[in-house]
Design a protein around this motif. Structure first.
Motif, short mmCIF file in Angstrom:
data_model
loop_
_atom_site.label_atom_id
_atom_site.label_comp_id
_atom_site.label_asym_id
_atom_site.label_seq_id
_atom_site.Cartn_x
_atom_site.Cartn_y
_atom_site.Cartn_z
N GLU A 264 0.92 -1.33 0.10
CA GLU A 264 -0.02 0.05 0.21
C GLU A 264 0.91 1.39 -0.10
N ALA A 265 2.04 1.22 -0.04
CA ALA A 265 3.02 2.17 0.30
C ALA A 265 2.83 3.12 1.43
N ALA A 266 2.55 2.36 2.54
CA ALA A 266 1.84 3.00 3.75
C ALA A 266 3.25 3.82 4.18
N PRO A 267 2.80 5.04 5.11
CA PRO A 267 3.73 5.75 5.65
C PRO A 267 4.36 4.87 6.63
N LEU A 268 5.87 5.13 6.91
CA LEU A 268 6.64 4.54 7.85
C LEU A 268 6.08 4.46 9.30
N MET A 269 5.48 5.54 9.57
CA MET A 269 4.98 5.63 11.01
C MET A 269 3.85 4.60 11.11
N GLU A 270 3.07 4.45 10.43
CA GLU A 270 2.12 3.45 10.36
C GLU A 270 2.47 2.11 10.44
N LEU A 271 3.67 1.93 9.60
CA LEU A 271 4.27 0.34 9.63
C LEU A 271 4.75 0.17 11.03
N ALA A 272 5.37 1.25 11.46
CA ALA A 272 6.11 1.25 12.95
C ALA A 272 5.09 0.96 13.88
N MET A 273 3.89 1.41 13.90
CA MET A 273 3.11 1.48 14.84
C MET A 273 2.24 0.23 14.59
N SER A 274 1.97 -0.36 13.61
CA SER A 274 1.15 -1.63 13.33
C SER A 274 2.27 -2.89 13.90
N GLN A 275 3.44 -2.71 13.30
CA GLN A 275 4.34 -3.76 13.91
C GLN A 275 4.54 -3.75 15.33
N PHE A 276 4.59 -2.65 15.84
CA PHE A 276 4.70 -2.54 17.33
C PHE A 276 3.41 -3.26 18.07
N ILE A 277 2.28 -2.96 17.62
CA ILE A 277 1.08 -3.64 18.26
C ILE A 277 1.08 -5.21 18.23
N ILE A 278 1.30 -5.59 16.78
CA ILE A 278 1.18 -6.75 16.16
C ILE A 278 2.24 -7.85 17.14
N ASN A 279 3.47 -7.21 17.28
CA ASN A 279 4.58 -7.90 17.95
C ASN A 279 4.67 -7.54 19.44
N LEU A 280 3.72 -7.06 19.92
CA LEU A 280 3.95 -6.43 21.48
C LEU A 280 3.94 -7.77 22.36
N ARG A 281 3.37 -9.00 21.66
CA ARG A 281 3.33 -10.08 22.55
C ARG A 281 4.72 -10.49 22.91
N TYR A 282 5.85 -10.29 21.96
CA TYR A 282 7.31 -10.79 22.19
C TYR A 282 7.49 -9.94 23.59
N ALA A 283 7.05 -9.00 23.80
CA ALA A 283 7.72 -8.17 25.07
C ALA A 283 7.23 -8.89 26.31
N LEU A 284 5.93 -9.52 26.13
CA LEU A 284 5.74 -10.27 27.30
C LEU A 284 6.49 -11.46 27.54
N MET A 285 6.73 -11.96 26.19
CA MET A 285 7.52 -13.41 26.16
C MET A 285 8.88 -13.20 26.68
N SER A 286 9.26 -12.00 26.09
CA SER A 286 10.79 -11.58 26.54
C SER A 286 10.99 -11.63 28.02
N LEU A 287 9.94 -10.90 28.80
CA LEU A 287 9.95 -10.59 30.00
C LEU A 287 9.69 -11.66 30.82
N SER A 288 8.76 -12.54 30.41
CA SER A 288 8.62 -13.99 30.99
C SER A 288 10.07 -14.92 31.10
N LEU A 289 10.60 -14.65 29.82
CA LEU A 289 12.01 -15.47 29.63
C LEU A 289 13.21 -14.82 30.64
N SER A 290 13.02 -13.70 30.78
CA SER A 290 14.20 -13.15 31.77
C SER A 290 14.10 -13.45 33.09
N GLN A 291 13.11 -14.24 33.48
CA GLN A 291 13.02 -14.96 34.66
C GLN A 291 13.62 -16.24 34.65
#
Lengths: 100, 237
Positions: B65-92
């Motif tokens: 769609e040739a979307a703006p980079l900001m939009e790409l960054a935001m949607s990547q952030f939301i979609i991949n946010l679950r990795y933050a939880l896994m990363s956090l859990s893995l830190s333990q």
């Protein structure tokens, strides 16, 4: 390649930072039940929104896409593996396209 | 005394089923990229640097769609946010003596499957084990993309059309079994789907880009889910 570089870099950097920051810097456990629950539901909400309604137009034509959707739903409900469900959906679309 | 699993070979062995599974999913990604006009080498670099399915497929849609980079960054952030939880859990879960640099390095390989294995099988895991666990899946993910992308050009159009549904079939295979078992997951899922269809229906009136629709659906559905049905103990399958 250079045309796509800004996109590739944006995706790669955002995705890496999400993975890297908690593991590298946080040592304490998350307390908020809301945040924990939110993160738990995220994958389902994302995949649901990505799949519907896009799946209905996945093969250019509506009827074959619907056939594929139904087959995929049945196989997924029977808890078949990822590959089985995906191939089953493809075969349903292909056969329907050949018939129509 | 904690037992730390830190054998590279053990990690490699454990990762074989994950890698084989990745081969087929990334095949679809490579195929979808090339059939929508993205060169195969771009697809391969995306896979090598991202190592994630939903995020890459969403990224592909936005690139087309040739979307703006900001939009790409935001949607990547939301979609991949679950990795933050896994990363956090893995830190333990990782060896306490692991250096900051090693932590930063192995975090690259956090995916749903790798996380599930690393966090559920051993008491603690060390750097060498994690490296072994990550190496083969990364290799398969990249190789699968290349094979999928290269094979596409040789396929007739009917077949390519049929393969377009593969990724959605996989998504259904991921979401339907837990939705069947867990009532609250089912509610969140259905709500997200209704929202997504609603945004599609109003598209002729209010045009919202597909990346932003996913962000909205996710925040609303997961947010309401977290508010009304808080999860007591997060289970990962």
């Amino acid at each position: 390649m250079s045309k796509y570089l800004p996109y590739i870099l944006t995706m790669a950097i955002v995705t890496y930072l999400i993975r890297m920051i908690p593991l590298t810097f946080f040592q304490k456990e998350l307390k908020s039940p809301f945040i924990k629950s939110f993160l738990f539901y995220v994958p389902y909400a994302v995949l649901g929104a990505m799949t519907f309604p896009a799946i209905f137009t996945a093969s250019q034509n509506l009827i074959p896409s619907l056939a594929g959707t139904i087959v995929a739903l049945i196989l997924a409900y029977k808890e078949k593996g990822l590959l089985t469900v995906a191939i089953g959906a493809c075969i349903a679309v292909y056969i329907t396209e050949l018939i129509l | 005394m904690e037992v730390v699993e830190n054998r590279f070979i053990q990690g490699l062995k454990d990762s074989v089923p994950i890698g084989l599974g990745y081969l087929s999913v990334s095949f679809t990604f490579g195929m979808m990229c090339v059939s929508s006009g993205i060169p195969v080498e771009v697809a391969v670099v995306i896979s090598l640097t991202n190592l994630t399915s939903a995020g890459q497929f969403n990224g592909l849609i936005l690139i087309l769609e040739a979307a703006p980079l900001m939009e790409l960054a935001m949607s990547q952030f939301i979609i991949n946010l679950r990795y933050a939880l896994m990363s956090l859990s893995l830190s333990q879960k990782i060896d306490k003596k692991m250096s900051t640099l090693d932590r930063a390095f192995i975090s690259f390989g956090i995916t749903d499957e790798i996380f599930a294995l690393a966090s559920s099988t051993y008491e603690k895991v060390g750097r060498n084990y994690m490296l072994g666990l990550i190496l083969f899946p990364v290799f398969c993910w990249t190789l699968g993309t290349f094979i999928g992308g290269s094979a596409t050009a040789l396929m007739p159009e009917t077949l390519r059309n049929a393969l377009g549904i593969a990724i959605y079939g996989m998504f259904l295979a991921i979401i339907i079994p837990p939705a069947k078992k867990l009532k609250n997951v089912r509610k969140v899922l259905i709500f997200s789907i209704i929202l997504s269809c609603f945004f599609e229906l109003i598209k002729p009136v209010i045009e919202i880009s597909s990346g932003f629709v996913i962000i909205l659906c996710t925040i609303l559905a997961a947010g309401l889910g977290a508010y009304f049905f808080p999860v007591k103990e997060i289970e990962h399958e």
